[in-house]
Design an enzyme around this catalytic site. Sequence first.
Site, PDB file in Angstrom:
ATOM      1  N   SER A 283       7.396  -8.789  20.975  1.00 53.73           N
ATOM      2  CA  SER A 283       8.824  -8.624  21.211  1.00 53.73           C
ATOM      3  C   SER A 283       9.391  -9.842  21.946  1.00 53.73           C
ATOM      4  O   SER A 283       9.277 -10.966  21.460  1.00 53.73           O
ATOM      5  CB  SER A 283       9.060  -7.312  21.981  1.00 53.73           C
ATOM      6  OG  SER A 283      10.424  -6.984  22.043  1.00 53.73           O
ATOM      7  N   ASP A 346      10.813  -1.862  11.737  1.00 55.38           N
ATOM      8  CA  ASP A 346      11.221  -2.300  13.066  1.00 55.38           C
ATOM      9  C   ASP A 346      12.469  -3.172  12.944  1.00 55.38           C
ATOM     10  O   ASP A 346      12.504  -4.114  12.155  1.00 55.38           O
ATOM     11  CB  ASP A 346      10.072  -3.071  13.720  1.00 55.38           C
ATOM     12  CG  ASP A 346      10.363  -3.517  15.129  1.00 55.38           C
ATOM     13  OD1 ASP A 346      11.391  -3.086  15.700  1.00 55.38           O
ATOM     14  OD2 ASP A 346       9.553  -4.298  15.676  1.00 55.38           O
ATOM     15  N   HIS A 402       8.571  -0.116  16.891  1.00 52.16           N
ATOM     16  CA  HIS A 402       8.419  -1.388  17.600  1.00 52.16           C
ATOM     17  C   HIS A 402       7.149  -1.417  18.460  1.00 52.16           C
ATOM     18  O   HIS A 402       6.847  -2.434  19.058  1.00 52.16           O
ATOM     19  CB  HIS A 402       9.653  -1.614  18.474  1.00 52.16           C
ATOM     20  CG  HIS A 402       9.745  -2.973  19.077  1.00 52.16           C
ATOM     21  ND1 HIS A 402       9.756  -4.135  18.319  1.00 52.16           N
ATOM     22  CD2 HIS A 402       9.823  -3.383  20.375  1.00 52.16           C
ATOM     23  CE1 HIS A 402       9.849  -5.185  19.121  1.00 52.16           C
ATOM     24  NE2 HIS A 402       9.878  -4.768  20.365  1.00 52.16           N
TER      25      HIS A 402
END
Length: 469
Positions: A283, A346, A402
């Site tokens: 991320s 995602d 995610h």
Amino acid sequence: MAVPLSDVGWFFGSHSKEKNVCQSQNSVAFGGGSFAVSSRVRRCNMSTMVKSSQSENNMTVVIGEKAKSLAETWKEIHGENDWEAMLDPIEPLMKSELIRYGDMAQACYDAFDQDPGSKYCGGCQFKPDMFFEDLGLSKFGYDVTAYLYSAYNINFPIFYSKSLWPNSWSSSANWSGYVAVSNDETSASLGRRDITIAWRGTVVKREWLADMMDFLRPVTQREIDSRDPSIRVEAGFLQLYTDKDERCKFSEYSAREQIIAELSRLIQKYENEEMSITITGHSLGSALAILSAYDIAEAGIDLTKDGRDIPLCVFSFSGPRVGNARFKERLEWLGVKVLRVVNIHDKVPYMPGIFFNEHVSPIMRKVGELLPWCYSHVGEELALDHENSPFLKKTNDPRCCHNLEALLHLVDGYHGKGKKFWRSTGRNIALVNKSADFLKDYLSIPPNWWGTQNIEPNRNNMENVTGET
């Protein structure tokens, strides 16, 4: 296809203080079932491999094929040929290395102290010299040499992850990751001395603010050397990477300065050996990994004194776009290799640059370059689909889509486009629900079990984590 008979999941155990654990296997019991996984780490030098052939209804396993070692193939795994013929079907050693570096990124989450009642909230729960041991990874084969701390100079104190203690460890820094180097034994198996930088993803509120600053800013505005002033990256990522607070001993130097200093020291220490630099993150950590890789290459830190290039690679997990098209072009020209692993459901990898990105027409891209919101992804992409896993719920919950542990589960079961999903490394499926509710209910694995009462951060076994029967 050859699959090594070795432990490639690495994060097999859990969080019990119990030390008397069987050395041959860890059993994880949830509800009515259990999963047995090996705890012996015998990697990279395996000459006996498993050769699998699948039919529609069964799989046969044949022992005896000789396969290349990691020491022989690490440059291809590191992206020397842009992963040509490595991902479809995916090479077993490629898969195991992706999982290993993914686990190094996951360790940043597992070690981060989020408890406001703790004196060390916002920091790391463990000392560097015991980092992997305290996470139950005593045989991981890397030594942490430095921690990375970031500052973010914003005028909103509520955005800091801060301890309630009046004399807490820091009022302006957060722990963001670490630098580690392979030990002698592991280096022999890897075929080189590997220096790894691992970045943590978004956890604290100020990092969410950095994620939302989706306008592009020239890297030269933040003292990053660049021959091209048109190279721009997302403003929040850039600020988090370069900000510092000279009043705090943990962030008196920016994360950028900390990395450059430690990397330079390690390269000088091992200058007579073959080396690699591997940067990983999930991320926001993926964005910082790509940005720091660009900075290292642009500044020439990845060169030895005698002018040899040190291979520099990024394994990105669920990462957003980072910069504009010129950033992408320069990164590739510098020889930085980037492999992005994503779950197609995602939404984070589609941002920023939702409207102006690498997929629009050349004319639209030219128009977009006049605006501060035109982004381009870098490197190669390995796109996975959680709906192919028979163990995961078919959900659009962004927290599940995610999740890094879930993504590593998808890597474990991936064998190539259109091929049947099957778990090949023995990776513990319970890890998916560590901080999510993503596994199907019939597995009876409780959601969000990491950090629950009576569970300590030691992965020797999971016998204290039980589900409803």
